[in-house]
Design a protein around this motif. Structure first.
Motif, PDB file in Angstrom:
ATOM      1  N   ARG A 121       0.832  -1.204   0.000  1.00 18.67           N
ATOM      2  CA  ARG A 121       0.000   0.000   0.000  1.00 18.67           C
ATOM      3  C   ARG A 121       0.865   1.252   0.000  1.00 18.67           C
ATOM      4  NH1 ARG A 121      -5.538  -0.479   1.352  1.00 18.67           N
ATOM      5  NH2 ARG A 121      -5.469   1.727   1.872  1.00 18.67           N
ATOM      6  N   ASP A 125       1.461   4.536  -3.005  1.00 25.92           N
ATOM      7  CA  ASP A 125       1.444   5.978  -2.769  1.00 25.92           C
ATOM      8  C   ASP A 125       2.773   6.617  -3.176  1.00 25.92           C
ATOM      9  OD1 ASP A 125      -1.146   5.945  -1.819  1.00 25.92           O
ATOM     10  OD2 ASP A 125      -0.558   5.727   0.277  1.00 25.92           O
ATOM     11  N   LYS A 128       3.235   6.931  -7.002  1.00 22.44           N
ATOM     12  CA  LYS A 128       2.439   7.998  -7.629  1.00 22.44           C
ATOM     13  C   LYS A 128       3.180   9.331  -7.626  1.00 22.44           C
ATOM     14  CE  LYS A 128      -1.997   5.939  -6.303  1.00 22.44           C
ATOM     15  NZ  LYS A 128      -3.179   6.063  -5.401  1.00 22.44           N
ATOM     16  N   THR A 165      -0.090   1.605 -10.440  1.00 16.43           N
ATOM     17  CA  THR A 165      -0.292   3.061 -10.424  1.00 16.43           C
ATOM     18  C   THR A 165       0.256   3.741 -11.676  1.00 16.43           C
ATOM     19  OG1 THR A 165       1.850   3.563  -9.355  1.00 16.43           O
ATOM     20  CG2 THR A 165       0.008   2.958  -7.921  1.00 16.43           C
TER      21      THR A 165
END
Length: 252
Positions: A121, A125, A128, A165
């Motif tokens: 997870r 992030d 990105k 992503t």
């Protein structure tokens, strides 16, 4: 109190989970499934799940691929949710997992560690922000000298999490030893180290201009996978039919 049936209770991971469950005040192993009887347990043990007449909320499976077909069939018949931790399933068996999820709740993940799944997870992030800024991405994984597959399934899962992503996605580079050229910008390098008794270590680097951001997870024993399996079982108990992942367990 979540009541658990331990499928493969007398294997190494089955015994690890038995110990962890005894120390956990929110769950209890009420029955085990195993054809091997050389270990004394505090709960009754049956040869297969179909013969088990003990009421339970969920099954944890750490057995072998040969036993999975019968397990899935029995879980569907009994409408028992199952945390499926056995690896090495064939394409046909993976389809049976998807079919079983239409009848009962099934949780299957590439890695049962809570830490690894949280890392996935965090990597999404980070990617990105850092990937569009041109940071190079490298993954280094280390395991014991008996591990036959390289790179590890977990390393690939980490790379996949990053790639989810990205559009367009990165290519994977597994071996630069035969190349004499600078690395490609849109690639994820994945390197494997094998030695000693290393349980599992995964490091992800985002290397940019004059700085490096590192994410690292180290497993010191297989207990981390057992702990994750117990948390998954507590999450899955009472859930409707469907396909679940460890990412659902740690959702926030």
């Amino acid at each position: 109190m979540v009541r658990i049936i331990m499928h493969g209770c007398n294997g190494k991971m089955g015994q690890v989970i038995t110990r962890l469950a005894a120390e956990d005040g929110n769950c209890q192993i009420v029955a085990g499934i195993d054809t091997f009887r050389g270990i004394e347990n505090t709960y009754p043990v049956f040869d297969n799940l179909k013969d088990c007449d003990v009421e339970a909320d969920v099954v944890i499976d750490f057995s072998n691929a040969k036993a999975v077909d019968g397990l899935l069939e029995a879980c569907c018949e009994k409408k028992l949710p199952v945390v499926l931790c056995t690896t090495g399933l064939s394409e046909e068996q993976l389809q049976k997992v998807e079919d079983a999820a239409k009848e009962t709740a099934v949780l299957k993940s590439a890695n049962m560690s809570l830490g690894i799944n949280l890392l996935m997870r965090l990597l999404k992030d980070a990617a990105k922000v850092l990937a569009p800024a041109g940071y190079d991405i490298e993954i280094v994984e280390k395991h014991h000298n008996k591990k036959v597959d390289a790179p590890s399934g977990t390393a690939l899962a980490l790379a996949d999490a990053i790639n989810e992503t990205q559009d367009p996605q990165y290519a994977y580079c597994f071996d630069r030893s035969q190349e004499r050229k600078p690395r490609e910008k849109r690639e994820i390098g994945i390197s494997a180290v094998r030695g000693g008794t290393i349980v599992g270590e995964h490091e992800v680097l985002f290397a940019g201009e004059d700085e490096v951001i590192e994410f690292k997870h180290t497993a010191y024993s297989k207990a981390v996978f057992g702990k994750g399996a117990l948390e998954a079982a507590k999450f899955l108990a009472g859930k409707p039919a469907g396909r679940y992942e460890m990412s659902d367990v740690i959702s926030f």
